[in-house]
Design an enzyme around this catalytic site. Structure first.
Site, short mmCIF file in Angstrom:
data_model
loop_
_atom_site.label_atom_id
_atom_site.label_comp_id
_atom_site.label_asym_id
_atom_site.label_seq_id
_atom_site.Cartn_x
_atom_site.Cartn_y
_atom_site.Cartn_z
N CYS A 26 -10.88 3.57 -0.11
CA CYS A 26 -9.46 3.76 0.21
C CYS A 26 -9.17 2.86 1.40
O CYS A 26 -9.94 2.84 2.38
CB CYS A 26 -9.20 5.22 0.58
SG CYS A 26 -7.55 5.52 1.23
N GLY A 49 -2.64 9.39 -3.77
CA GLY A 49 -3.89 9.88 -4.33
C GLY A 49 -3.79 11.11 -5.22
O GLY A 49 -4.62 11.29 -6.10
N CYS A 84 -4.29 -1.17 -2.10
CA CYS A 84 -4.42 0.27 -2.27
C CYS A 84 -5.35 0.50 -3.46
O CYS A 84 -5.05 0.05 -4.57
CB CYS A 84 -3.04 0.86 -2.56
SG CYS A 84 -3.02 2.60 -2.99
N ASP A 90 0.88 -1.18 0.00
CA ASP A 90 0.00 0.00 0.00
C ASP A 90 0.91 1.23 0.00
O ASP A 90 2.11 1.13 0.27
CB ASP A 90 -0.90 0.00 1.25
CG ASP A 90 -1.82 1.22 1.30
OD1 ASP A 90 -2.30 1.65 0.23
OD2 ASP A 90 -2.06 1.76 2.40
N1 DGL Z 1 -4.61 3.30 0.85
C1 DGL Z 1 -4.58 4.05 -0.38
C2 DGL Z 1 -5.84 3.75 -1.19
O1 DGL Z 1 -6.46 2.74 -0.93
C3 DGL Z 1 -4.32 5.48 -0.09
C4 DGL Z 1 -3.97 6.26 -1.28
C5 DGL Z 1 -3.07 7.41 -1.05
O2 DGL Z 1 -1.93 7.19 -0.62
O3 DGL Z 1 -3.49 8.54 -1.35
O4 DGL Z 1 -6.22 4.45 -2.08
#
Ligand code: DGL
Length: 262
Positions: free
Chosen positions: A183, A43, A73, A10
Protein backbone atom coordinates in the site's frame (compact mmCIF):
# COMPACT_ATOMS: atom_id res chain seq x y z
CA UNK A 1 3.28 16.27 -25.54
CA UNK A 2 6.85 15.86 -24.15
CA UNK A 3 6.50 18.85 -21.88
CA UNK A 4 3.11 17.77 -20.55
CA UNK A 5 2.97 16.58 -16.94
CA UNK A 6 3.08 13.09 -15.51
CA UNK A 7 -0.31 12.47 -13.86
CA UNK A 8 -0.34 10.58 -10.58
CA UNK A 9 -3.30 9.61 -8.42
CA UNK A 10 -3.99 7.81 -5.17
CA UNK A 11 -6.93 7.39 -2.84
CA UNK A 12 -5.19 10.04 -0.75
CA UNK A 13 -1.84 11.23 0.49
CA UNK A 14 0.00 7.86 0.38
CA UNK A 15 0.93 8.05 -3.29
CA UNK A 16 3.18 11.00 -2.46
CA UNK A 17 5.66 8.27 -1.42
CA UNK A 18 5.63 7.24 -5.10
CA UNK A 19 5.69 10.85 -6.31
CA UNK A 20 8.90 11.39 -4.29
CA UNK A 21 10.59 8.45 -6.03
CA UNK A 22 9.46 9.72 -9.44
CA UNK A 23 10.58 13.27 -8.70
CA UNK A 24 13.94 11.98 -7.41
CA UNK A 25 14.57 10.00 -10.59
CA UNK A 26 13.03 12.48 -13.04
CA UNK A 27 13.55 15.89 -11.39
CA UNK A 28 12.78 17.92 -14.52
CA UNK A 29 9.41 16.34 -15.24
CA UNK A 30 6.25 18.36 -14.59
CA UNK A 31 3.81 16.48 -12.35
CA UNK A 32 0.17 16.69 -11.31
CA UNK A 33 -0.86 14.67 -8.25
CA UNK A 34 -4.45 13.96 -7.26
CA UNK A 35 -5.25 12.91 -3.69
CA UNK A 36 -8.80 11.55 -3.70
CA UNK A 37 -8.83 11.82 0.10
CA UNK A 38 -12.57 12.52 0.18
CA UNK A 39 -13.12 8.94 -0.96
CA UNK A 40 -10.33 7.29 1.07
CA UNK A 41 -9.94 4.55 1.99
CA UNK A 42 -10.45 2.63 -1.25
CA UNK A 43 -9.41 -0.60 0.44
CA UNK A 44 -12.88 -1.61 1.66
CA UNK A 45 -14.81 -0.52 -1.43
CA UNK A 46 -16.26 -2.83 -4.06
CA UNK A 47 -14.36 -3.50 -7.27
CA UNK A 48 -16.96 -1.46 -9.21
CA UNK A 49 -16.52 1.53 -6.91
CA UNK A 50 -12.72 1.32 -7.17
CA UNK A 51 -12.99 1.19 -10.97
CA UNK A 52 -15.32 4.17 -11.21
CA UNK A 53 -13.14 6.27 -8.85
CA UNK A 54 -10.07 5.33 -10.90
CA UNK A 55 -11.83 6.42 -14.10
CA UNK A 56 -12.88 9.72 -12.49
CA UNK A 57 -9.28 10.44 -11.42
CA UNK A 58 -7.80 9.44 -14.79
CA UNK A 59 -10.34 11.59 -16.66
CA UNK A 60 -9.35 14.63 -14.61
CA UNK A 61 -5.61 14.02 -15.09
CA UNK A 62 -6.16 13.75 -18.85
CA UNK A 63 -8.24 16.94 -18.84
CA UNK A 64 -5.25 18.56 -17.14
CA UNK A 65 -3.14 17.48 -20.12
CA UNK A 66 -1.13 14.60 -18.62
CA UNK A 67 0.97 12.48 -20.99
CA UNK A 68 1.13 9.37 -18.81
CA UNK A 69 -0.81 8.16 -15.78
CA UNK A 70 0.74 6.59 -12.69
CA UNK A 71 -1.78 4.80 -10.51
CA UNK A 72 0.08 5.31 -7.21
CA UNK A 73 -2.36 3.10 -5.34
CA UNK A 74 -2.07 -0.67 -5.04
CA UNK A 75 -5.79 -1.04 -4.45
CA UNK A 76 -6.70 0.87 -7.61
CA UNK A 77 -3.95 -0.78 -9.67
CA UNK A 78 -4.76 -4.36 -8.70
CA UNK A 79 -8.49 -3.85 -9.31
CA UNK A 80 -8.70 -1.39 -12.20
CA UNK A 81 -5.47 -1.29 -14.22
CA UNK A 82 -6.49 -3.59 -17.06
CA UNK A 83 -9.72 -1.68 -17.54
CA UNK A 84 -7.89 1.66 -17.52
CA UNK A 85 -5.43 0.34 -20.10
CA UNK A 86 -8.29 -0.78 -22.33
CA UNK A 87 -10.13 2.53 -22.01
CA UNK A 88 -7.33 5.07 -22.48
CA UNK A 89 -4.64 5.60 -25.12
CA UNK A 90 -1.97 7.06 -22.85
CA UNK A 91 0.52 4.76 -21.08
CA UNK A 92 -0.70 3.69 -17.64
CA UNK A 93 1.74 2.59 -14.93
CA UNK A 94 0.47 0.63 -11.94
CA UNK A 95 1.82 -0.42 -8.59
CA UNK A 96 1.59 -3.91 -7.15
CA UNK A 97 2.99 -5.43 -3.97
CA UNK A 98 6.65 -6.29 -4.71
CA UNK A 99 6.38 -9.98 -3.89
CA UNK A 100 8.98 -11.07 -6.45
CA UNK A 101 12.12 -9.64 -4.79
CA UNK A 102 10.94 -10.99 -1.42
CA UNK A 103 10.34 -14.45 -2.89
CA UNK A 104 13.75 -14.47 -4.56
CA UNK A 105 15.63 -13.42 -1.44
CA UNK A 106 13.84 -15.10 1.46
CA UNK A 107 15.86 -17.68 3.39
CA UNK A 108 13.20 -18.64 5.89
CA UNK A 109 10.75 -19.27 3.01
CA UNK A 110 8.25 -17.12 4.86
CA UNK A 111 7.31 -13.62 3.77
CA UNK A 112 4.71 -11.17 5.05
CA UNK A 113 2.49 -8.76 3.13
CA UNK A 114 0.71 -5.81 4.67
CA UNK A 115 -1.89 -4.37 2.30
CA UNK A 116 -5.55 -3.38 2.02
CA UNK A 117 -8.44 -5.79 1.77
CA UNK A 118 -9.04 -4.60 -1.80
CA UNK A 119 -5.50 -5.47 -2.87
CA UNK A 120 -5.28 -8.81 -1.11
CA UNK A 121 -8.65 -9.96 -2.48
CA UNK A 122 -7.98 -8.81 -6.07
CA UNK A 123 -7.73 -11.29 -8.92
CA UNK A 124 -4.47 -9.71 -10.08
CA UNK A 125 -2.80 -10.12 -6.69
CA UNK A 126 -3.97 -13.73 -6.44
CA UNK A 127 -2.69 -14.71 -9.85
CA UNK A 128 0.70 -13.00 -9.27
CA UNK A 129 1.19 -14.54 -5.85
CA UNK A 130 0.12 -18.01 -7.00
CA UNK A 131 2.63 -17.90 -9.84
CA UNK A 132 5.51 -16.69 -7.70
CA UNK A 133 5.21 -18.26 -4.31
CA UNK A 134 5.57 -21.99 -4.90
CA UNK A 135 7.21 -23.44 -1.77
CA UNK A 136 6.94 -20.15 0.09
CA UNK A 137 4.41 -19.26 2.75
CA UNK A 138 2.93 -15.79 2.65
CA UNK A 139 1.37 -14.31 5.77
CA UNK A 140 -1.13 -11.79 4.39
CA UNK A 141 -2.41 -9.17 6.80
CA UNK A 142 -5.00 -6.48 6.06
CA UNK A 143 -3.86 -3.16 7.50
CA UNK A 144 -7.40 -2.21 8.54
CA UNK A 145 -7.61 1.38 9.80
CA UNK A 146 -4.04 2.39 8.96
CA UNK A 147 -4.88 4.37 5.81
CA UNK A 148 -7.59 6.34 7.64
CA UNK A 149 -5.19 7.28 10.45
CA UNK A 150 -2.46 8.28 7.98
CA UNK A 151 -4.98 10.40 6.03
CA UNK A 152 -5.78 12.23 9.28
CA UNK A 153 -2.07 12.86 9.83
CA UNK A 154 -2.11 10.64 12.93
CA UNK A 155 1.10 8.98 11.87
CA UNK A 156 2.70 9.03 15.30
CA UNK A 157 -0.43 8.24 17.30
CA UNK A 158 -0.53 5.52 19.93
CA UNK A 159 -3.57 4.09 18.14
CA UNK A 160 -1.60 3.59 14.93
CA UNK A 161 1.42 2.08 16.68
CA UNK A 162 -0.80 -0.39 18.56
CA UNK A 163 -2.52 -1.44 15.33
CA UNK A 164 0.85 -2.00 13.68
CA UNK A 165 2.03 -4.15 16.55
CA UNK A 166 -1.12 -6.24 16.26
CA UNK A 167 -0.74 -6.66 12.48
CA UNK A 168 2.94 -7.58 12.64
CA UNK A 169 2.52 -10.20 15.36
CA UNK A 170 1.33 -13.03 13.06
CA UNK A 171 4.19 -12.27 10.70
CA UNK A 172 6.72 -12.49 13.52
CA UNK A 173 5.18 -15.77 14.64
CA UNK A 174 5.48 -17.07 11.06
CA UNK A 175 9.25 -16.40 11.05
CA UNK A 176 9.21 -14.03 8.06
CA UNK A 177 12.45 -12.44 6.90
CA UNK A 178 10.86 -10.07 4.36
CA UNK A 179 7.81 -7.85 4.71
CA UNK A 180 6.28 -6.39 1.56
CA UNK A 181 4.41 -3.11 1.90
CA UNK A 182 1.46 -3.47 -0.45
CA UNK A 183 0.00 0.00 0.00
CA UNK A 184 1.54 3.31 -1.03
CA UNK A 185 0.59 4.86 2.32
CA UNK A 186 2.78 2.40 4.23
CA UNK A 187 6.32 3.61 3.38
CA UNK A 188 5.49 6.42 5.83
CA UNK A 189 5.28 3.74 8.54
CA UNK A 190 8.82 2.43 7.97
CA UNK A 191 10.31 4.23 11.03
CA UNK A 192 7.68 2.53 13.23
CA UNK A 193 8.13 -0.83 11.50
CA UNK A 194 11.87 -0.70 12.14
CA UNK A 195 11.23 -0.23 15.85
CA UNK A 196 8.87 -3.20 16.05
CA UNK A 197 10.64 -5.65 13.74
CA UNK A 198 13.98 -7.29 14.50
CA UNK A 199 16.76 -6.03 12.23
CA UNK A 200 17.01 -9.26 10.21
CA UNK A 201 13.55 -8.62 8.72
CA UNK A 202 13.86 -6.55 5.57
CA UNK A 203 11.18 -4.14 4.40
CA UNK A 204 10.34 -3.92 0.68
CA UNK A 205 8.15 -1.39 -1.08
CA UNK A 206 7.53 -0.76 -4.76
CA UNK A 207 8.20 2.99 -5.05
CA UNK A 208 11.59 2.85 -6.72
CA UNK A 209 10.46 0.17 -9.20
CA UNK A 210 7.46 2.29 -10.20
CA UNK A 211 9.70 5.32 -10.78
CA UNK A 212 12.06 3.24 -12.96
CA UNK A 213 9.15 1.81 -14.91
CA UNK A 214 7.81 5.35 -15.46
CA UNK A 215 11.23 6.40 -16.78
CA UNK A 216 11.39 3.36 -19.10
CA UNK A 217 7.93 3.93 -20.53
CA UNK A 218 8.58 7.65 -21.07
CA UNK A 219 11.80 6.76 -22.91
CA UNK A 220 10.18 4.03 -24.99
CA UNK A 221 7.39 6.40 -26.05
CA UNK A 222 9.69 9.36 -26.63
CA UNK A 223 7.83 11.30 -23.99
CA UNK A 224 10.65 12.68 -21.82
CA UNK A 225 10.41 16.38 -21.12
CA UNK A 226 12.63 18.45 -23.39
CA UNK A 227 12.55 21.85 -21.64
CA UNK A 228 15.25 22.29 -19.02
CA UNK A 229 13.52 24.96 -16.89
CA UNK A 230 12.32 24.18 -13.35
CA UNK A 231 9.26 21.91 -13.47
CA UNK A 232 5.73 22.68 -12.31
CA UNK A 233 4.74 20.42 -9.43
CA UNK A 234 1.02 20.58 -8.68
CA UNK A 235 -0.89 18.76 -5.95
CA UNK A 236 -4.67 18.69 -5.68
CA UNK A 237 -6.77 17.21 -2.90
CA UNK A 238 -10.54 17.10 -2.60
CA UNK A 239 -10.33 17.15 1.21
CA UNK A 240 -8.29 18.84 3.92
CA UNK A 241 -4.82 19.64 2.51
CA UNK A 242 -3.11 19.62 5.93
CA UNK A 243 -1.75 16.06 5.70
CA UNK A 244 -0.60 16.57 2.12
CA UNK A 245 1.34 19.64 3.30
CA UNK A 246 2.82 17.65 6.17
CA UNK A 247 4.16 14.90 3.88
CA UNK A 248 5.47 17.43 1.34
CA UNK A 249 7.01 19.91 3.77
CA UNK A 250 10.54 19.30 2.42
CA UNK A 251 9.41 20.52 -1.01
CA UNK A 252 7.29 23.46 0.13
CA UNK A 253 9.32 26.09 -1.75
CA UNK A 254 8.72 24.57 -5.17
CA UNK A 255 5.26 23.05 -5.17
CA UNK A 256 1.65 24.17 -5.21
CA UNK A 257 -0.97 22.38 -3.09
CA UNK A 258 -4.62 23.24 -3.61
CA UNK A 259 -8.00 21.96 -2.58
CA UNK A 260 -10.37 21.43 -5.52
CA UNK A 261 -13.57 19.49 -6.04
CA UNK A 262 -13.33 16.29 -8.05
N1 DGL B 1 -2.57 4.03 -1.09
C1 DGL B 1 -3.62 3.07 -1.30
C2 DGL B 1 -3.00 1.74 -1.73
O1 DGL B 1 -1.87 1.75 -2.18
C3 DGL B 1 -4.50 3.02 -0.11
C4 DGL B 1 -5.76 2.30 -0.36
C5 DGL B 1 -6.92 2.77 0.44
O2 DGL B 1 -7.32 3.92 0.27
O3 DGL B 1 -7.46 1.95 1.19
O4 DGL B 1 -3.59 0.71 -1.67
Amino acid sequence: MNNSPIGIFDSGVGGTSIWKEIHDLLPLENTVYLADSKNAPYGNKSVDEIISLSIKNTDLLLQLGCKIIVVACNTASTNAISLLREKYNVPIIGIEPAIKPAVLKTRTKNIGILATKGTLSSILFHSTSEKLTYGITITEVIGEGLVTLIEKGKINSKELKLLLQKYLQPMLEADIDYIVLGCSHFPYLIPHLKKILPSNIKIIDSGEAVAKQTQNILNQNNLMRIEKSLPTLQFFSNDNIGTLKMFLKDFSNNISIKKINF
